[in-house]
Every structure is written in C-alpha cells, then in structure tokens.
Design an enzyme around this catalytic site. Structure first.
Site, PDB file in Angstrom:
ATOM      1  CB  CYS A 115      -0.941   0.003   1.201  1.00 58.01           C
ATOM      2  SG  CYS A 115      -2.088  -1.393   1.219  1.00 58.01           S
ATOM      3  CG  HIS A 263      -3.449   3.330   0.674  1.00 57.59           C
ATOM      4  ND1 HIS A 263      -3.638   2.807  -0.581  1.00 57.59           N
ATOM      5  CD2 HIS A 263      -3.699   2.330   1.552  1.00 57.59           C
ATOM      6  CE1 HIS A 263      -3.991   1.532  -0.459  1.00 57.59           C
ATOM      7  NE2 HIS A 263      -4.032   1.225   0.819  1.00 57.59           N
ATOM      8  CG  ASN A 293      -6.725  -1.125  -0.761  1.00 54.77           C
ATOM      9  OD1 ASN A 293      -5.850  -0.710  -1.521  1.00 54.77           O
ATOM     10  ND2 ASN A 293      -6.468  -1.472   0.493  1.00 54.77           N
TER      11      ASN A 293
END
Length: 336
Positions: A115, A263, A293
């Site tokens: 991430c 993020h 995501n």
C-alpha cells in the site's frame, strides 16, 4: 549541485469490468449495506482473465503519463514499478514495462511495499533526480488482485475490499526550487508483518511444491490475511504522525494543505484523518467507493483523477500519505 524533482505527467488505467457489491453477494454471504458500512466501497474493477495483466495495466497508465509529460519515451532514464501482484514470481514487471514500451536498456527497479509502494517509489525517484543521476523517471503502481482473492464467504472480510488498476507518473528534473517534491518520509514496523500478509508461496513457510504436494482445498496460506481492527488502529495513528512529520519538516501547518490524497484503504480511515486534521471535503480526495483498494495503484489513480478534475492547481500544497502491509507507511509533501 542539488537538483529538484517534479511530477510532470500523470496517467491511470482501470479495467472496464465493474463489479458491484450486489455482484459479490452472488458469490458470498454479504450485501451492499454490510460492505459500505465497513469500507465505504460501492464497486470496484476486476480484469477479465486474459485481457489484462499487472504489467499491461501499468503500461497503459504509463503511456498516458508520458504523453502528458510531453516527453519522448526515449527521455526516460529509469523505471520504478511498485506492486504486490507481479505477473511472475520473477522477473519483476519493471523489465516487462521496458520491453513493452520499447525503451532503451534503462534500469528497472521493482519494489514490494504494498500500500505504501507508490510513496516509496516517489521517494526513490526524488533522490535519484536530486543527486543528478537521472532526469526523467517513470514510476508505476499497478495491481491485479481479483485473480488471487478467496471469492467465497470464508474470504469476504478481505475480498470485498480490493480492486484492480494502475497509475503512473513521470518525475522530472525541475529548476524552480519552490515547486515539486519538497520532502518524503518513510517508515516501517515489521513487528506486525503477519497481521496483513500473504504467506504463500514463500521460501520461509510454504513454497509452491508444498502446496501442490498437499493439494489441500482448505489451505488458506495463499490467500491474503488481514487483522482488520489492528490495521485500522495502527493506520489512523501512523497517518497522523507521518503527515505531521512532513509538514513540520517544511515549516508548514495543516492550514497550508490544499489537497490531501490518502491511500484508499478504507473510506472510514480517510474520514477519520480528515476529521482529525479538520479538513473540508474539497481538501481531501477519495475514490475508494468506485475502485476499492488498489494498493500501490490507489494514490496515483486518485492523484491523476484529482488533477484531471481541476482539484489540484499550480502552487497548491499536495500531501500524499499511505499505510499498509509491513507495516510500512510514508508521506510526500509536494508544491504543485
């Protein structure tokens, strides 16, 4: 002489195939309300098997970024590719991008910071340019999650969250020291490595030969695992710390932020950070509700969209921040 670096081109690509929460409810015991309440996600994109790969999505995003940077592809000096879902166990996708774009024999670096991958890639590009080693660096964050998820009720806690896509940026040498990447800040804490991880295949625990030999349909070691509550608790703390660290390093205040792009892990995390810093809706860009995501791709996709929509203008202070598996986290402070 110390140079400065600036993002000169942005691009992103997501597959056409939209997967809604209702679609997932056909595969597992879940529903739209359950998913939105916990994640904020309404839909995500999944590749059609055989139509896209991690590399091909990255190349499509890169072509847009190169065109917008108004440079010839031959001007690219270096490639940095961030992903947790490479086409092959080895080699990494960086060299595949070099091949697909038909670039000269420039260096290609693959980084596995999940991430936080795009922030790490941006930091590396920034250092290479500041020292004068390179003039134009192509960085890509690309993920193909959908083919590696447990799309059953057993895996719903993770599988509903992730989507496929890619984002890219050209980072170039900049003569104006008041513009560009002001600083980047990177951290890790391996104490929690197994709390958000995919254990197999890996040399330390279970390699491919073990999986094949056992042929166990209940083996979950090759599916992602996430301790969601622990990740959330750590994320909100580390996001806050690393954003403040970046602001303090540049003698800036929260009130100086024009655009925060976190993020896209969970809309609840982003909303918590927004409230913590008392930012209004126009100062934070989220698109997780449409894409899920996309790990290393999430920040460059969101950054590109925000820029395309005119939400980022010349002179704006843009803050990027990420937290994820590792645990790793980081921030970048940019004067656009």
């Amino acid at each position: 002489m110390m140079y400065h670096s600036k993002i000169t081109g942005l691009g992103f690509y997501v597959p056409d195939h939209v997967v809604t929460n209702a679609d997932l409810a056909q595969l597992m015991d879940t529903n739209d309300e359950w998913i939105q309440e916990r994640t904020g996600i309404k839909e995500r994109r999944h590749v059609i098997r055989g139509e896209d790969t991690t590399t091909s999505m990255g190349v499509k995003a890169a072509r847009v970024a190169i065109e917008r940077a108004q440079i010839d592809k031959e001007a690219i000096d270096f490639i940095i590719f961030a992903t947790l879902s490479p086409d092959y166990y080895f080699p990494g996708p960086g060299v595949l991008v070099q091949r697909e774009l038909g670039l000269k024999t420039v260096g290609a670096l693959d980084i596995r910071n999940q991430c936080s991958g795009f922030i790490y890639a941006l930091s590396i590009a920034d250092q290479y340019i500041k020292t004068g080693m390179y003039q134009n660096v192509l960085i890509i964050g690309s993920e193909l999650h959908s083919q590696g998820l447990d799309m059953t009720t057993r895996g719903r806690g993770v599988s509903v969250i992730f989507g496929d896509g890619a984002g890219a940026a050209i980072v170039s040498r900049e003569v104006d020291n008041t513009k560009g990447i002001l600083s980047t800040h990177l951290h890790s804490e391996g104490q929690y490595a197994e709390e958000l991880a995919l254990i197999a295949p890996g040399m330390g625990k279970r390699w491919v030969t073990d999986i094949i030999q056992d042929n166990d349909p209940n083996d979950e070691s090759y599916f992602p695992y996430m301790n969601g509550q622990l990740v959330f608790k750590n994320a909100v703390v580390r996001f806050t710390e690393v954003i403040n660290e970046g602001l303090q390093a540049n003698d800036l205040a929260v009130t100086d932020i024009d655009m925060l792009i976190p993020h896209q892990a969970n809309l609840r995390i982003a909303q918590f950070i927004q409230q913590k810093f008392r930012l209004n809706d126009s100062q934070v860009y989220n698109n997780i509700m449409r894409y899920g995501n996309t790990t290393a791709a999430s920040i460059p996709i969101a950054l590109t969209e925000a820029w395309e929509q005119g939400k980022i203008k010349s002179g704006d202070l843009v803050v990027l921040a990420a937290f994820g598996s590792g645990f790793t986290w980081g921030s970048a402070i940019i004067r656009w």
